[in-house]
Design a protein around this motif. Structure first.
Motif, PDB file in Angstrom:
ATOM      1  N   HIS A 161     -26.888 -19.453  35.383  1.00  0.00           N
ATOM      2  CA  HIS A 161     -26.287 -18.137  35.526  1.00  0.00           C
ATOM      3  C   HIS A 161     -27.958 -17.817  36.132  1.00  0.00           C
ATOM      4  N   VAL A 162     -28.591 -18.258  36.542  1.00  0.00           N
ATOM      5  CA  VAL A 162     -29.639 -17.127  37.480  1.00  0.00           C
ATOM      6  C   VAL A 162     -28.664 -16.500  38.842  1.00  0.00           C
ATOM      7  N   ALA A 163     -28.505 -17.038  39.537  1.00  0.00           N
ATOM      8  CA  ALA A 163     -27.878 -16.965  40.862  1.00  0.00           C
ATOM      9  C   ALA A 163     -26.778 -15.406  40.512  1.00  0.00           C
ATOM     10  N   ARG A 164     -26.312 -15.231  39.075  1.00  0.00           N
ATOM     11  CA  ARG A 164     -25.543 -14.893  39.347  1.00  0.00           C
ATOM     12  C   ARG A 164     -25.795 -13.559  38.647  1.00  0.00           C
ATOM     13  N   LEU A 165     -27.257 -13.535  38.572  1.00  0.00           N
ATOM     14  CA  LEU A 165     -27.692 -11.839  38.472  1.00  0.00           C
ATOM     15  C   LEU A 165     -27.800 -11.151  39.177  1.00  0.00           C
ATOM     16  N   ALA A 166     -27.199 -11.100  40.535  1.00  0.00           N
ATOM     17  CA  ALA A 166     -26.834 -10.211  41.716  1.00  0.00           C
ATOM     18  C   ALA A 166     -25.401  -9.997  40.886  1.00  0.00           C
ATOM     19  N   GLU A 167     -24.779  -9.993  40.231  1.00  0.00           N
ATOM     20  CA  GLU A 167     -23.200  -9.690  40.308  1.00  0.00           C
ATOM     21  C   GLU A 167     -23.766  -8.333  38.947  1.00  0.00           C
TER      22      GLU A 167
END
Ligand SMILES: Cc1ncc(COP(=O)(O)O)c(C=O)c1O
Length: 345
Positions: free
Chosen positions: A248-254
Motif C-alpha cells: 500500500h505504499v506506491a498506491r499512496l500517489a493515487e
C-alpha cells in the motif's frame, strides 16, 4: 457512505486479513513474536534508525518520545501550533511527560530556523529549558502539507546548533516520501526519534513504530510497558502492517491524485473555499457553517470532519477510488444547495 473523515480504513482488505490470519506469532511481551521482530527490523531500516519499537498507536509512540526527551522535567517542546501532539493527544504530553509546549504560528505547519531560534529560551533559572523540536510530516490539521528536504535540513541544522533534541511525528511519513519522491529514511534519519503509523494510508487496523537509537531502546521499552503498550500475540497486527508496507505504499500517489481531483471539484462550488490545492491526501475547505454543511453532506452519503471554526476536512484513502471523489464532490454540491435552501426557508 463515502467516509472521508480519516485515512484509517473501515475494513482491512481481504488480503490484509489473510496475512493476519496466517501470521506466525509469539509472546510480544516476552520479546518472542517473530512477526513483530520482522516489522521492527523493516521499520528501522526504512527510517534509517538503529531500532524500531512496535506500538499500538501513533499517540503512544509520540508520548514515549516526549517521555524520553522531556521526562517530567517541565522542559519545553517547540512545535507548530496545529500539530497533532498538541491538538489531538488529550494533553498527554503535559499530563504524563511533564512537557511545556511552545506552539509557534504556521499556516502550513512548517517552521523556519529563525522561528526556532527565536523560540529558544535564554538560560534563566525561571524559564523552562527549551529541549525538543517536534515536526510533523506530512501535517494533519494544516492539510497534509510537506516539509521539503531543504526545509527539513534547515530546521535540523538549526536544532543541532541550538542543542535541541528532535522528534518527527511521521504518522503520514510515507505519504510525504511518495509526494516528495524521496526515500523515507532521507526524511527521517536525522531526527533523534521518529514515529510512523500503519493505520493511515497503509490501512492496518492498528500499529505504529517508534524508531530510535539503540541507546534509547531500553528506556523506551520500559515506557511502553508503563503505558500498557506491551502486547501478546501482536504478530497478527504486525502482519497487517507488513502487508501495508508491501502493498500500500506506491498506491499512496493515487490518494494524492484523488485529493487533488476532489479539491479541484470543490473549488468550483459556491459556498466552499479550498484552502490550498492539496499536495498529499488531505483537503481543507472553508465554509461559514461547518456543522450545517457536514450534516447535509452526511444526508447525501458522505462523511467529512470539522477541522476548525469554519474549516472542514476531507481525507482520501484506500477505500476512495477516483469516481468516489467525484461522487463526494457531487454530494457536496447538493449539501450546499440543501443548506442554502434551509437558510432561505
Ligand atoms: C499527525 C498525526 N500524528 C499522530 C496521530 C495519532 O495516531 P494514532 O491514531 O495512531 O494514535 C495522528 C492521527 O491521526 C496524526 O494525524
Amino acid at each position: 457512505m463515502i467516509d472521508l473523515r480519516s485515512d484509517t480504513k473501515t475494513q482491512p482488505t481481504a488480503e490484509m486479513r489473510r496475512a493476519m490470519a496466517t501470521a506466525t506469532v509469539g509472546d510480544e511481551q516476552l520479546g518472542e513474536d517473530p512477526t513483530v521482530h520482522v516489522l521492527e527490523g523493516r521499520a528501522a531500516a526504512l527510517l534509517g534508525h538503529e531500532r524500531a519499537i512496535f506500538l499500538p498507536s501513533g499517540t503512544m509512540a509520540n508520548l514515549i518520545a516526549l517521555l524520553l526527551h522531556v521526562g517530567r522535567a517541565g522542559d519545553e517542546v517547540v512545535l507548530a501550533s496545529e500539530t497533532h501532539v498538541l491538538r489531538s493527544e488529550a494533553g498527554g504530553g503535559a499530563a504524563l511527560a511533564g512537557a511545556v509546549f511552545r506552539p509557534l504560528a504556521s499556516d502550513d505547519g512548517v517552521l523556519t530556523p529563525e522561528q526556532l531560534a527565536d523560540a529558544v529560551r535564554p538560560d534563566d533559572i525561571g524559564a523552562p529549558r527549551t529541549r525538543l523540536l517536534v515536526a510533523e510530516q506530512s501535517t494533519n490539521w494544516t492539510g497534509g502539507r510537506l516539509w521539503s528536504v531543504d526545509a527539513l535540513d534547515a530546521i535540523l541544522d538549526a536544532a543541532a546548533d541550538l542543542a535541541l533534541r528532535t522528534h518527527l511525528d511521521g504518522a503520514r511519513l510515507l505519504n510525504a516520501a511518495v509526494a516528495l519522491d524521496v526515500e523515507p529514511d532521507r526524511l527521517a534519519r536525522r531526527f533523534d526519534t521518529v514515529m510512523l503509523d500503519f493505520t493511515k494510508g497503509l490501512g492496518a487496523p492498528l500499529g505504529a513504530v517508534l524508531a530510535l537509537p539503540a541507546a534509547l531502546e531500553p528506556a523506551a521499552r520500559r515506557f511502553k510497558r508503563m503505558l500498557g503498550g506491551a502486547l501478546r500475540q501482536a504478530g497478527i497486527c504486525a502482519a497487517a502492517c507488513l502487508h501495508g508496507l508491501d502493498h500500500h505504499v506506491a498506491r499512496l500517489a493515487e490518494d494524492h491524485a484523488n485529493a487533488r481531483r476532489l479539491a479541484d471539484r470543490l473549488a468550483a462550488l459556491d459556498g466552499l473555499d479550498v484552502v490550498r490545492r492539496p499536495v498529499t491526501n488531505i483537503v481543507l475547505a472553508e465554509t461559514p457553517d461547518p456543522t450545517a454543511f457536514l450534516a447535509a453532506l452526511r444526508a447525501e452519503g458522505v462523511l467529512a470532519s470539522r477541522a476548525g471554526a469554519t474549516t472542514v476536512r476531507f481525507v482520501t484513502h484506500l477505500d476512495v477510488a477516483g469516481p468516489a471523489a467525484d461522487r463526494a464532490a457531487d454530494a457536496a454540491q447538493r449539501a450546499l444547495d440543501r443548506t442554502a435552501t434551509t437558510v432561505e426557508a
